[in-house]
Design a protein around this motif. Structure first.
Motif, PDB file in Angstrom:
ATOM      1  N   ASP A  91       0.981  -1.281  -0.013  1.00 51.36           N
ATOM      2  CA  ASP A  91      -0.037  -0.033   0.167  1.00 51.36           C
ATOM      3  C   ASP A  91       0.945   1.344  -0.056  1.00 51.36           C
ATOM      4  OD1 ASP A  91      -2.216  -1.383  -0.109  1.00 51.36           O
ATOM      5  OD2 ASP A  91      -2.551  -1.514   2.274  1.00 51.36           O
ATOM      6  N   GLY A  92       1.644   1.249   1.002  1.00 49.26           N
ATOM      7  CA  GLY A  92       2.977   2.193   0.833  1.00 49.26           C
ATOM      8  C   GLY A  92       3.623   2.437  -0.438  1.00 49.26           C
ATOM      9  N   ALA A  93       3.867   1.478  -1.209  1.00 50.66           N
ATOM     10  CA  ALA A  93       4.400   1.608  -2.505  1.00 50.66           C
ATOM     11  C   ALA A  93       3.275   2.104  -3.446  1.00 50.66           C
ATOM     12  CB  ALA A  93       5.023   0.137  -3.182  1.00 50.66           C
ATOM     13  N   MET A  94       2.189   1.777  -3.453  1.00 47.84           N
ATOM     14  CA  MET A  94       1.123   2.200  -4.352  1.00 47.84           C
ATOM     15  C   MET A  94       0.815   3.846  -4.062  1.00 47.84           C
ATOM     16  SD  MET A  94      -1.412  -1.004  -4.017  1.00 47.84           S
ATOM     17  CE  MET A  94      -2.944  -0.096  -4.337  1.00 47.84           C
ATOM     18  N   GLN A  95       0.991   4.366  -2.893  1.00 50.33           N
ATOM     19  CA  GLN A  95       0.844   5.885  -2.622  1.00 50.33           C
ATOM     20  C   GLN A  95       1.980   6.629  -3.192  1.00 50.33           C
ATOM     21  OE1 GLN A  95      -1.428   7.191  -0.759  1.00 50.33           O
ATOM     22  NE2 GLN A  95      -2.598   5.185  -0.474  1.00 50.33           N
ATOM     23  N   GLY A  96       3.102   5.876  -3.622  1.00 51.61           N
ATOM     24  CA  GLY A  96       4.072   6.533  -4.291  1.00 51.61           C
ATOM     25  C   GLY A  96       3.808   6.915  -5.866  1.00 51.61           C
ATOM     26  N   ILE A  97       2.725   6.168  -6.416  1.00 55.14           N
ATOM     27  CA  ILE A  97       2.412   6.255  -7.906  1.00 55.14           C
ATOM     28  C   ILE A  97       1.935   7.669  -8.025  1.00 55.14           C
ATOM     29  CG2 ILE A  97       0.993   5.644  -9.509  1.00 55.14           C
ATOM     30  CD1 ILE A  97       0.947   2.787  -8.365  1.00 55.14           C
ATOM     31  N   PRO A  98       2.657   8.359  -9.082  1.00 53.82           N
ATOM     32  CA  PRO A  98       2.084   9.906  -9.264  1.00 53.82           C
ATOM     33  C   PRO A  98       0.626   9.969  -9.621  1.00 53.82           C
ATOM     34  CG  PRO A  98       4.018   9.231 -10.579  1.00 53.82           C
ATOM     35  CD  PRO A  98       3.549   7.954  -9.904  1.00 53.82           C
ATOM     36  N   GLY A  99       0.138  10.850  -8.654  1.00 58.69           N
ATOM     37  CA  GLY A  99      -1.197  11.284  -8.651  1.00 58.69           C
ATOM     38  C   GLY A  99      -2.181  10.275  -8.189  1.00 58.69           C
TER      39      GLY A  99
END
Length: 363
Positions: free
Chosen positions: A226-234
């Motif tokens: 989930d933390g890595a997904m939060q880093g996806i632009p936008g």
């Protein structure tokens, strides 16, 4: 519930209005939540569906997968850790391809993975990445809507890079672009030909199990999926905006229902006084009010769910809309809770009604 149902039958139009308001609010809530969930999958389904627990990224990348660069020796360190069940490299790049030499370009996110990688999609139409040769790829099934079929060739005209489509996988989107999976060797060759990367390196290491690499290597950080997904632009901004819209819908619904039931309670003060005078307890009147609210909310939510699925069938296939059972249950319970919360103001008013005073106002 006897009193509640009798009153609903007696004042049909009055309760029909509030029922319609509940229905419209619930309907809009389900549509917006379906869009929010659909956009989330359209932005990050490839990462969400990966068979892994943690992502190891370069610390200076600010949790952005595309900015990260992990060296091969770091991958070896992670694989030697006791708590790590499996660790596989992931390489990422964005490129434009022309299908079969046509004029229309297709933007894709290229994922370079090992052929026996645990993060490769299992359900693949055609060949999986384990069986592909050099410059062959498995792509997201959404490319079918753009006319791409098995055996088609994707060509990057700038660098002359080609990939042959040998398989399709469902739910493989990243940053609102379909994902193209190829083997690590083909990916490294592609990066050298484009001049983006001279030495072998990866954007991330996907780990199954537990890793403490960040304690011994200060240049990397470990993120949950989930933390890595939060880093996806936008991604975070997009989901935050839609979540705020849903929150305002719930707040508005609570205020409207609170005012409606409070006004009705004021209008029925004398009737409540009479009922109290003949022995009706406050708890009995409160149960009838709550029962009334629950009945209206349940019917309105049930109809709104049916309407949501009905209208979603009319949406174009390209529209990212996903409304799962878990989302339906979550927001259905929230809407029922909001309806009951809106009735609490009326309960306080019912409890304060004095039977003698109320009867004295009866004309």
């Amino acid at each position: 519930m006897f009193l509640a149902i009798r009153e609903l039958k007696h004042a049909k139009f009055r309760y029909l209005l509030i029922g319609c308001i509940m229905l419209l609010v619930a309907w809009l809530t389900f549509i917006v939540s379906g869009l929010a969930n659909g956009l989330a999958l359209d932005n990050a389904s490839a990462m969400k569906n990966m068979n892994g627990d943690y992502f190891v990224l370069q610390k200076s990348a600010e949790q952005k997968l595309a900015r990260s660069s992990i060296q091969t020796n770091t991958l070896d360190e992670i694989r030697k850790e006791d708590g790590v069940e499996e660790a596989v490299p992931l390489s990422v790049a964005t490129m434009s391809f022309v299908p079969n030499g046509e004029e229309k370009k297709v933007d894709v996110t290229v994922f370079g993975v090992e052929r026996t990688s645990m993060i490769m999609p299992d359900d693949v139409e055609g060949s999986s990445i384990q069986n592909v040769g050099e410059h062959e790829a498995v792509v997201d099934a959404s490319l079918k809507r753009q006319g791409i079929e098995l055996g088609d060739t994707l060509i990057n005209e700038d660098f002359g890079i080609t990939f042959t489509v040998v398989g399709f996988a469902e739910g493989q989107m990243f940053s609102h672009m379909p994902v193209l999976y190829t083997d690590t060797e083909s990916f490294q060759t592609m990066m050298k030909e484009t001049g983006r990367q001279k030495e072998p390196a990866y954007n991330a290491v996907v780990v199954k199990g537990e890793t403490s690499i960040s304690e011994s290597n200060t240049h990397v950080e470990v993120l949950t999926k989930d933390g890595a997904m939060q880093g996806i632009p936008g991604y975070k901004e997009e989901q935050g905006s839609l979540t705020m819209m849903i929150a305002f819908l719930l707040i508005i619904a609570a205020f409207i229902q609170a005012v409606f039931f409070y006004v009705i309670t004021l209008q029925k003060t004398n009737q409540f006084g009479v009922l109290k005078a003949i022995g009706a307890k406050t708890s009995y009147l409160a149960k009838n009010l709550i029962g009334q609210v629950l009945l209206l909310a349940t019917v309105a939510i049930g109809i709104s769910i049916t309407l949501t699925f009905g209208i979603s069938a009319l949406f174009p296939e390209s529209m990212p809309f996903e409304l799962g059972i878990d989302v339906i249950i979550k927001y259905a319970l929230l809407l029922i809770g909001v309806a009951v919360l809106g009735a609490l103001l009326s309960l306080r008013r019912i409890a304060k009604i004095d039977a003698i005073e109320a009867i004295g106002r009866v004309e």
